[in-house]
Motif scaffolding. Structure first.
Motif, short mmCIF file in Angstrom:
data_model
loop_
_atom_site.label_atom_id
_atom_site.label_comp_id
_atom_site.label_asym_id
_atom_site.label_seq_id
_atom_site.Cartn_x
_atom_site.Cartn_y
_atom_site.Cartn_z
N ARG A 263 0.84 -1.19 0.00
CA ARG A 263 0.00 0.00 0.00
C ARG A 263 0.88 1.24 0.00
O ARG A 263 1.88 1.30 0.71
N VAL A 264 0.48 2.24 -0.81
CA VAL A 264 1.23 3.48 -0.91
C VAL A 264 0.29 4.66 -0.77
O VAL A 264 -0.91 4.58 -1.08
N SER A 265 0.82 5.76 -0.29
CA SER A 265 0.10 7.02 -0.23
C SER A 265 0.78 7.97 -1.19
O SER A 265 1.98 8.25 -1.06
N VAL A 266 0.03 8.44 -2.19
CA VAL A 266 0.64 9.24 -3.26
C VAL A 266 -0.18 10.49 -3.51
O VAL A 266 -1.36 10.57 -3.20
N GLU A 267 0.48 11.47 -4.11
CA GLU A 267 -0.21 12.63 -4.65
C GLU A 267 -0.73 12.30 -6.03
O GLU A 267 -0.25 11.37 -6.69
N ALA A 268 -1.71 13.06 -6.48
CA ALA A 268 -2.21 12.85 -7.83
C ALA A 268 -1.09 13.14 -8.83
O ALA A 268 -0.26 14.02 -8.63
N GLY A 269 -1.07 12.38 -9.92
CA GLY A 269 -0.05 12.59 -10.94
C GLY A 269 0.65 11.30 -11.29
O GLY A 269 0.30 10.21 -10.83
N GLU A 270 1.65 11.42 -12.15
CA GLU A 270 2.36 10.25 -12.67
C GLU A 270 3.45 9.81 -11.73
O GLU A 270 4.24 10.62 -11.24
N HIS A 271 3.51 8.52 -11.49
CA HIS A 271 4.54 7.93 -10.63
C HIS A 271 5.08 6.68 -11.33
O HIS A 271 4.39 6.04 -12.12
N THR A 272 6.32 6.34 -11.00
CA THR A 272 6.96 5.16 -11.57
C THR A 272 6.97 4.03 -10.55
O THR A 272 7.10 4.26 -9.35
#
Length: 777
Positions: free
Chosen positions: A304-313
């Motif tokens: 599980r990850v917590s990310v901001e909106a947008g493109e991630h690798t």
């Protein structure tokens, strides 16, 4: 390259005429000089470039090119007998003093340019704060003089207009209302990797012999997401299972089962660590057991990850495999990988965290004054200059009409955003018409600078300096250039300029044949591309001498690329900077990306490699081959004679020798590298002979000797790189009036140790970059 026409046939005819004019100008006895120096290539029989110079009048239209070619040493061509320096100087002087040939102080004009695909994506990212990349679906950009920044070749087709309209609608919707999200966590996508190098599965991620899977995903909203993945484990067991053992006992073993059993009995497989990362940070680590029951896959693993909106690798892999001496160790005899990541699912969002777009909503009141502030702020940034009262009135009037028709305040802003994104002032970089040579405005200068260095719009600091009219104050422009080069946005210049100059954008289209090069997979080819990008980034960020593009003694490799190069000091997945063994590697010419791009899929090509060096590094491309001369077959193998011997036989044709005498020796110097850039000592059954004579007479042996011979031609390289980057920055082909600026930049480079910054500063401070010519659109 000071010629407006882009037609190859026109160029060749003019070059041929140039040869005659140069001969007639600098020879004391023109007829004898032509017979001695020109007719070998341009006789009635040879007709190099499609033209005989045995008896032809010189058209005046080529005088500009004559002056360029002979003054820069590009004429006569490398390897041909050359006039004395004094004769060349006298010829240059006489041409410059001819009536009407004096240099004109004109900075040139630039056609209005639309944003190309990279610029469009970057600009909407910085304007709206969203990384949707809609231009990835636009038609491919045309290129002129080698670059897609050139306005003269750009067009707006009906299809592109449809794409603009669709993109503006989607961008405005997401910018104002945000992405729509499911009411509960949902599987958003399943990523599959190719099962082989030539797997035709649509949208499958690159093939990795070492079993990795990697890619990018744009998360629609900030929040928590799950990455669910499964490991495929086809490692043979140490013994057959009970049912299979009984079957084997009853009917005996077939050949495949014998091979499988031999593999089972030969090796015990230890546990292997699997790591899943997001943007390089670990998300999940697990241990995959060794010789377990023969099965398709393990159960799903979840991180599980917590990310901001947008493109991630993301990347899921077995890191210790990066140091594997031979990636074929991970292959079974049936062609399947023993261990690999089967898929990655992205599920979510869990606990979404939608955020209001503060790039758009600079005020929160739902009032007409707030709408005016929102739209004026957006339009000022989108148009890259102050907005006129008429433009603002039109935008606010449109928003007011939407509200009067009963739609919400937010919808009125969305319609305004859509209108801005469809405005020619956003889509095009148009500069005011000039009736005389004049400095461009600070806003146009800021825009030229940001699209040169960042491939995107000016940021607030640069725009504010333009608003204040301070860009041309002492030290201000230099400080802005340095700040922008230090910013990671300057990676765009590396990707877009180097990607086109060196041909890196073609890596996906020119791959070695997997049947002949089974150890070369998509992952290794991407590592080659990354090596060249990281090398160029170091050249820029460390302000190194541009001559190191020819002979730099360092590079960047990860474990797979290090093994490919025979470098033993690096074994991990991350790239590390290394010093290179000078006898084998150095400069871009010996990097795997360039060596692969300049080869055929099945074999090396000294012709392609030699031409690549002449065209991309020295700026002296040979003319195309005569139409009636057959090419050496691509798939031919070294069974009866070495490739060098076969090419020498090919060059026995006088028509071929004209150009191949320039190209082939350079390509021979790179024959120690196979078509995938790996070092070799033999071409099939024959020892590699990497010796040659560089055009102009310098003998060399091997890649190291070739680099030294290239260093003796550094003047040609410096001028060529200057012209190419100048063309990229200006967005047009160079003209006669640009010669003085090019010479000034070259002189600046020479005075500053050929530092990269001297090239950038020379371009930014040149009259063609800071001014607009009188011949306006």
């Amino acid at each position: 390259m000071y010629l407006k026409s882009e037609g190859i046939s026109i160029l060749n005819r003019r070059l041929a005429a140039i040869a005659l004019f140069a001969c007639l100008t600098i020879g004391g006895q023109p007829v004898e000089f032509v017979r001695k120096n020109c007719v070998r290539c341009h006789s009635d029989a040879a007709r190099a470039g499609g033209l005989s110079l045995a008896s032809v009048a010189l058209p005046g239209v080529v005088w500009d090119k004559v002056l360029d070619k002979i003054s820069t040493g590009r004429m006569p061509p490398l390897g041909a007998p050359r006039p004395e320096a004094g004769e060349v100087a006298a010829a240059v002087k006489s041409i410059e003093q001819m009536p009407g040939r004096q240099r004109v102080a004109d900075p040139g004009r630039v056609t209005s340019r639309r944003l190309n695909r990279a610029e469009y994506n970057n600009t909407v990212r910085d304007l709206l704060g969203m990384d949707l990349r809609p231009a990835d679906g636009f038609p491919l950009d045309d290129a002129g003089y080698g670059f897609d920044t050139v306005g003269d070749v750009q067009s707006v087709s009906p299809l592109l207009m449809e794409k603009y309209i669709a993109a503006a609608r989607r961008l405005s919707q997401v910018a104002v209302f945000g992405e729509s999200t499911p009411s509960k966590p949902t599987k958003l996508i399943r990523f599959l990797s190719k099962k082989s190098q030539d797997d035709p599965t649509p949208n499958a991620l690159p093939f990795s012999l070492r079993g990795a899977i990697y890619g990018t995903f744009r998360f629609p909203v900030a929040g928590e997401y799950e990455l669910r993945m499964r490991v495929g484990n086809y490692r043979p067991r140490t013994k057959p299972g009970p049912r299979k053992a009984e079957l084997m006992r009853k009917r005996g073993l077939n050949e495949a089962e014998k091979a499988e059993l031999a593999e089972m009995n030969r090796k015990e497989y230890p546990p292997v660590k699997m790591i899943l990362t997001m943007d390089g940070a670990p998300v999940l680590t697990e241990i995959v057991e060794g010789n377990i029951d023969y099965q398709y896959a393990h159960d799903e693993s979840i991180g599980r990850v917590s990310v901001e909106a947008g493109e991630h690798t993301f990347r899921a892999s077995f890191p210790e495999f990066a140091g594997m001496a031979d990636p074929l160790e991970n292959m079974n005899t049936d062609g399947r990988r023993k261990l690999f990541i089967d898929y990655v699912d992205i599920v979510g969002p869990f606990v979404p965290k939608p955020r209001k777009n503060t790039r758009i909503f600079v005020c929160q009141e739902e009032t007409a004054p707030c709408a005016e502030r929102i739209l004026s702020t957006l339009a000022r940034r989108a148009y890259r200059r102050p907005v006129t009262s008429g433009e603002l009135t039109a935008l606010t009037g449109l928003a007011a009409m939407v509200r009067r028709e009963g739609d919400s305040f937010a919808e009125s802003i969305r319609v305004g955003v859509q209108a801005v994104l469809l405005s020619p002032h956003f889509l095009f970089r148009a500069e005011p018409v000039a009736r005389a040579a004049t400095p461009i405005s600070d806003h146009d200068l800021a825009s030229r600078l940001s699209y040169f260095l960042w491939s995107t719009m000016p940021d607030d600091e640069l725009a504010n300096a333009a608003d204040a009219g301070r860009l041309r104050e002492p030290g201000v422009l230099a400080a802005q250039v340095q700040r922008m080069l230090n910013d990671t946005k300057s990676d765009a210049m590396i990707e877009n300029f180097a990607g086109q100059w060196l041909g890196l954008r073609l890596m996906d289209k020119r791959k070695p044949d997997p049947a002949k090069f089974p150890r070369v997979d998509d992952e290794l080819l991407e590592a080659m591309r990354q090596e060249t990008i990281l090398f160029t980034r170091a050249m820029l960020r460390e302000d190194r001498s541009i001559l190191e593009f020819l002979n730099g003694g360092f590079s960047y490799v990860n474990g797979p690329l290090a093994r490919h190069y025979g470098i033993k000091a690096v074994s991990g997945e991350s790239f590390e900077r290394v010093s290179l063994p000078t006898a084998q590697r150095g400069g871009v010419m010996t990097q795997g990306s360039v060596l692969t791009l300049s080869s055929y899929a099945t074999r090396t090509s000294p012709v392609l490699r030699g031409r690549w060096v002449l065209e991309n590094l020295l700026g002296t491309p040979p003319p195309p081959p005569p139409p009636d001369v057959p090419a050496l077959p691509e798939g031919v193998t070294a069974t009866a004679a070495s490739l060098r011997t076969r090419l020498e036989q090919h060059r026995a044709n006088a028509n071929c020798a004209v150009c191949h005498d320039q190209m082939d020796p350079i390509g021979f110097g790179l024959e120690n590298y196979d078509a995938a850039g790996e070092w070799r000592d033999k071409d099939g059954a024959f020892p590699v002979d990497a010796s040659g004579v560089f055009p102009g007479g310098a003998a060399f042996a091997g890649p190291e000797g070739l680099r030294k011979a290239m260093a003796a031609q550094s003047g040609l390289f410096v001028r060529n790189l200057t012209e190419k980057m100048f063309t990229y920055a200006l967005g047009r082909g160079l003209e006669r009036s640009d010669r003085a600026a090019v010479e000034a930049i070259v002189s600046r480079l020479e005075a500053n140790g050929f530092r990269f910054s001297a090239l950038i500063d020379g371009i930014v401070n040149s009259p063609p970059f800071q001014m607009r010519g009188r011949n306006a659109d």
